[in-house]
Design a protein around this motif. Structure first.
Motif, PDB file in Angstrom:
ATOM      1  N   ARG A  18       0.864  -1.185   0.000  1.00 49.19           N
ATOM      2  CA  ARG A  18       0.000   0.000   0.000  1.00 49.19           C
ATOM      3  C   ARG A  18       0.895   1.227   0.000  1.00 49.19           C
ATOM      4  NH1 ARG A  18      -4.601   2.597  -1.299  1.00 49.19           N
ATOM      5  NH2 ARG A  18      -5.337   3.992   0.322  1.00 49.19           N
ATOM      6  N   ALA A  19       0.771   2.064  -1.031  1.00 44.32           N
ATOM      7  CA  ALA A  19       1.528   3.313  -1.091  1.00 44.32           C
ATOM      8  C   ALA A  19       0.957   4.273  -0.042  1.00 44.32           C
ATOM      9  CB  ALA A  19       1.431   3.927  -2.483  1.00 44.32           C
ATOM     10  N   LEU A  20       1.841   4.858   0.740  1.00 44.39           N
ATOM     11  CA  LEU A  20       1.448   5.783   1.798  1.00 44.39           C
ATOM     12  C   LEU A  20       1.555   7.201   1.243  1.00 44.39           C
ATOM     13  CD1 LEU A  20       3.335   3.972   4.678  1.00 44.39           C
ATOM     14  CD2 LEU A  20       0.932   3.712   3.990  1.00 44.39           C
ATOM     15  N   LEU A  21       0.414   7.740   0.813  1.00 45.53           N
ATOM     16  CA  LEU A  21       0.389   8.971   0.038  1.00 45.53           C
ATOM     17  C   LEU A  21       0.214  10.238   0.873  1.00 45.53           C
ATOM     18  CD1 LEU A  21      -1.720   7.706  -2.988  1.00 45.53           C
ATOM     19  CD2 LEU A  21       0.767   7.701  -2.676  1.00 45.53           C
ATOM     20  N   GLY A  22       0.061  10.084   2.161  1.00 41.79           N
ATOM     21  CA  GLY A  22      -0.053  11.247   3.036  1.00 41.79           C
ATOM     22  C   GLY A  22       0.949  11.154   4.175  1.00 41.79           C
ATOM     23  N   LYS A  23       1.560  12.290   4.521  1.00 46.78           N
ATOM     24  CA  LYS A  23       2.485  12.294   5.666  1.00 46.78           C
ATOM     25  C   LYS A  23       1.774  11.854   6.938  1.00 46.78           C
ATOM     26  CE  LYS A  23       5.704  15.880   4.173  1.00 46.78           C
ATOM     27  NZ  LYS A  23       6.249  17.217   4.454  1.00 46.78           N
ATOM     28  N   ILE A  26       1.630   8.088   8.533  1.00 45.95           N
ATOM     29  CA  ILE A  26       2.751   7.477   9.256  1.00 45.95           C
ATOM     30  C   ILE A  26       2.971   8.280  10.532  1.00 45.95           C
ATOM     31  CG2 ILE A  26       5.196   6.851   9.141  1.00 45.95           C
ATOM     32  CD1 ILE A  26       4.955   7.068   6.046  1.00 45.95           C
ATOM     33  N   ASP A  27       3.137   7.605  11.676  1.00 49.80           N
ATOM     34  CA  ASP A  27       3.367   8.351  12.911  1.00 49.80           C
ATOM     35  C   ASP A  27       4.861   8.549  13.169  1.00 49.80           C
ATOM     36  OD1 ASP A  27       4.395   6.029  14.086  1.00 49.80           O
ATOM     37  OD2 ASP A  27       2.774   5.799  15.522  1.00 49.80           O
ATOM     38  N   ALA A  29       6.843   7.203  15.188  1.00 48.99           N
ATOM     39  CA  ALA A  29       7.577   5.955  15.406  1.00 48.99           C
ATOM     40  C   ALA A  29       7.653   5.104  14.133  1.00 48.99           C
ATOM     41  CB  ALA A  29       6.929   5.149  16.529  1.00 48.99           C
ATOM     42  N   ASN A  30       7.291   5.688  12.990  1.00 50.63           N
ATOM     43  CA  ASN A  30       7.282   4.993  11.697  1.00 50.63           C
ATOM     44  C   ASN A  30       6.325   3.805  11.672  1.00 50.63           C
ATOM     45  OD1 ASN A  30       8.791   6.643  10.106  1.00 50.63           O
ATOM     46  ND2 ASN A  30      10.693   5.549  10.423  1.00 50.63           N
ATOM     47  N   LEU A  31       5.186   3.977  12.290  1.00 55.30           N
ATOM     48  CA  LEU A  31       4.123   2.985  12.219  1.00 55.30           C
ATOM     49  C   LEU A  31       3.046   3.492  11.269  1.00 55.30           C
ATOM     50  CD1 LEU A  31       3.764   2.086  15.997  1.00 55.30           C
ATOM     51  CD2 LEU A  31       4.981   0.794  14.226  1.00 55.30           C
ATOM     52  N   VAL A  32       2.419   2.563  10.557  1.00 57.37           N
ATOM     53  CA  VAL A  32       1.335   2.922   9.640  1.00 57.37           C
ATOM     54  C   VAL A  32       0.092   3.251  10.458  1.00 57.37           C
ATOM     55  CG1 VAL A  32      -0.077   2.154   7.707  1.00 57.37           C
ATOM     56  CG2 VAL A  32       2.283   1.344   7.913  1.00 57.37           C
ATOM     57  N   LEU A  33      -0.527   4.366  10.138  1.00 58.24           N
ATOM     58  CA  LEU A  33      -1.755   4.769  10.819  1.00 58.24           C
ATOM     59  C   LEU A  33      -2.978   4.354  10.001  1.00 58.24           C
ATOM     60  CD1 LEU A  33      -0.636   8.315  12.001  1.00 58.24           C
ATOM     61  CD2 LEU A  33      -0.790   6.218  13.354  1.00 58.24           C
ATOM     62  N   SER A  34      -4.110   4.312  10.665  1.00 59.68           N
ATOM     63  CA  SER A  34      -5.337   3.827  10.024  1.00 59.68           C
ATOM     64  C   SER A  34      -5.769   4.661   8.825  1.00 59.68           C
ATOM     65  CB  SER A  34      -6.467   3.756  11.050  1.00 59.68           C
ATOM     66  OG  SER A  34      -6.723   5.029  11.598  1.00 59.68           O
ATOM     67  N   PHE A  35      -5.371   5.942   8.754  1.00 63.88           N
ATOM     68  CA  PHE A  35      -5.731   6.780   7.609  1.00 63.88           C
ATOM     69  C   PHE A  35      -5.356   6.113   6.287  1.00 63.88           C
ATOM     70  CE2 PHE A  35      -4.814   9.953  10.988  1.00 63.88           C
ATOM     71  CZ  PHE A  35      -6.090  10.475  11.111  1.00 63.88           C
ATOM     72  N   ALA A  36      -4.293   5.320   6.298  1.00 62.74           N
ATOM     73  CA  ALA A  36      -3.812   4.672   5.077  1.00 62.74           C
ATOM     74  C   ALA A  36      -4.810   3.651   4.524  1.00 62.74           C
ATOM     75  CB  ALA A  36      -2.477   3.979   5.346  1.00 62.74           C
ATOM     76  N   TYR A  37      -5.740   3.216   5.362  1.00 60.96           N
ATOM     77  CA  TYR A  37      -6.666   2.168   4.947  1.00 60.96           C
ATOM     78  C   TYR A  37      -8.127   2.614   4.945  1.00 60.96           C
ATOM     79  CZ  TYR A  37      -2.630  -0.805   5.060  1.00 60.96           C
ATOM     80  OH  TYR A  37      -1.396  -1.354   4.800  1.00 60.96           O
ATOM     81  N   LEU A 113      -7.320  -2.228  12.122  1.00 59.23           N
ATOM     82  CA  LEU A 113      -6.822  -3.607  12.082  1.00 59.23           C
ATOM     83  C   LEU A 113      -5.843  -3.819  10.931  1.00 59.23           C
ATOM     84  CD1 LEU A 113     -10.146  -5.443  12.958  1.00 59.23           C
ATOM     85  CD2 LEU A 113      -8.105  -5.265  14.406  1.00 59.23           C
ATOM     86  N   LEU A 114      -6.117  -3.231   9.779  1.00 63.85           N
ATOM     87  CA  LEU A 114      -5.188  -3.340   8.649  1.00 63.85           C
ATOM     88  C   LEU A 114      -3.876  -2.621   8.966  1.00 63.85           C
ATOM     89  CD1 LEU A 114      -7.712  -2.823   5.718  1.00 63.85           C
ATOM     90  CD2 LEU A 114      -6.394  -4.912   6.177  1.00 63.85           C
ATOM     91  N   ALA A 115      -3.965  -1.453   9.562  1.00 62.10           N
ATOM     92  CA  ALA A 115      -2.757  -0.705   9.919  1.00 62.10           C
ATOM     93  C   ALA A 115      -1.902  -1.480  10.919  1.00 62.10           C
ATOM     94  CB  ALA A 115      -3.136   0.667  10.478  1.00 62.10           C
ATOM     95  N   GLU A 116      -2.536  -2.115  11.887  1.00 62.63           N
ATOM     96  CA  GLU A 116      -1.805  -2.914  12.885  1.00 62.63           C
ATOM     97  C   GLU A 116      -1.040  -4.062  12.246  1.00 62.63           C
ATOM     98  OE1 GLU A 116      -4.699  -4.296  15.707  1.00 62.63           O
ATOM     99  OE2 GLU A 116      -5.105  -2.273  16.453  1.00 62.63           O
ATOM    100  N   ARG A 117      -1.554  -4.584  11.150  1.00 57.08           N
ATOM    101  CA  ARG A 117      -0.944  -5.725  10.474  1.00 57.08           C
ATOM    102  C   ARG A 117       0.076  -5.305   9.422  1.00 57.08           C
ATOM    103  NH1 ARG A 117      -5.429  -6.926  12.793  1.00 57.08           N
ATOM    104  NH2 ARG A 117      -6.073  -9.045  13.304  1.00 57.08           N
ATOM    105  N   SER A 118       0.213  -4.010   9.197  1.00 56.84           N
ATOM    106  CA  SER A 118       1.112  -3.479   8.181  1.00 56.84           C
ATOM    107  C   SER A 118       2.487  -3.183   8.768  1.00 56.84           C
ATOM    108  CB  SER A 118       0.564  -2.153   7.636  1.00 56.84           C
ATOM    109  OG  SER A 118      -0.651  -2.343   6.997  1.00 56.84           O
ATOM    110  N   SER A 119       3.463  -3.205   7.886  1.00 54.64           N
ATOM    111  CA  SER A 119       4.786  -2.715   8.268  1.00 54.64           C
ATOM    112  C   SER A 119       5.364  -1.934   7.096  1.00 54.64           C
ATOM    113  CB  SER A 119       5.710  -3.852   8.673  1.00 54.64           C
ATOM    114  OG  SER A 119       5.841  -4.775   7.633  1.00 54.64           O
ATOM    115  N   ILE A 120       6.075  -0.875   7.417  1.00 55.54           N
ATOM    116  CA  ILE A 120       6.676  -0.045   6.384  1.00 55.54           C
ATOM    117  C   ILE A 120       7.912  -0.748   5.841  1.00 55.54           C
ATOM    118  CG2 ILE A 120       7.785   2.164   5.890  1.00 55.54           C
ATOM    119  CD1 ILE A 120       5.902   3.423   7.952  1.00 55.54           C
TER     120      ILE A 120
END
Length: 127
Positions: A18-23, A26-27, A29-37, A113-120
């Motif tokens: 998943r391309a992360l198109l908004g700053k 990502i928080d 700590a470089n974790l994916v936030l739910s906004f991405a999904y 839940l999707l963000a929790e399972r994601s890694s950058i």
């Protein structure tokens, strides 16, 4: 889940990007936030790239501004009751997500839940 796409189903072990198109996706700590999904207004399903035929760098290069690329295993998507359905040789859609305007609680819960399972797996160099 029945699909009308002519491409083979992805294995549970397959990885999608998943391309992360908004700053703000990502928080600190470089974790994916739910906004991405969360589905955007113009989206019916969530766009992802198939890792076996597309590198994280190739995924990012498709966009003018990409702040990172997150990976997610297809089996983890299916465990939630969603699916990743290929619509081309290198692209798939995460199907089954509601829009926030249709069901805010469910949309936000699945996005979490999707963000929790994601890694950058890729971020632009900070040079």
């Amino acid at each position: 889940m029945t699909t009308n796409y002519p491409f083979d189903s992805l294995a549970d072990s397959a990885i999608v990007y998943r391309a992360l198109l908004g700053k703000h996706w990502i928080d600190e700590a470089n974790l994916v936030l739910s906004f991405a999904y969360l589905l955007r207004t113009n989206e019916a399903d969530l766009s992802v790239r198939i890792a076996s035929v597309c590198s994280p760098e190739q995924c990012a290069a498709k966009f003018k501004n990409c702040y990172g690329v997150a990976s997610l295993q297809v089996g983890q998507i299916r465990e939630l009751g969603l699916d990743a359905v290929p619509d081309s040789a290198s692209h798939a859609l995460i199907v089954g997500l509601p829009h926030v305007k249709d069901d805010r609680d469910k949309a936000e819960r699945w996005a979490d839940l999707l963000a929790e399972r994601s890694s950058i797996v890729w971020q632009p160099s900070q040079t």
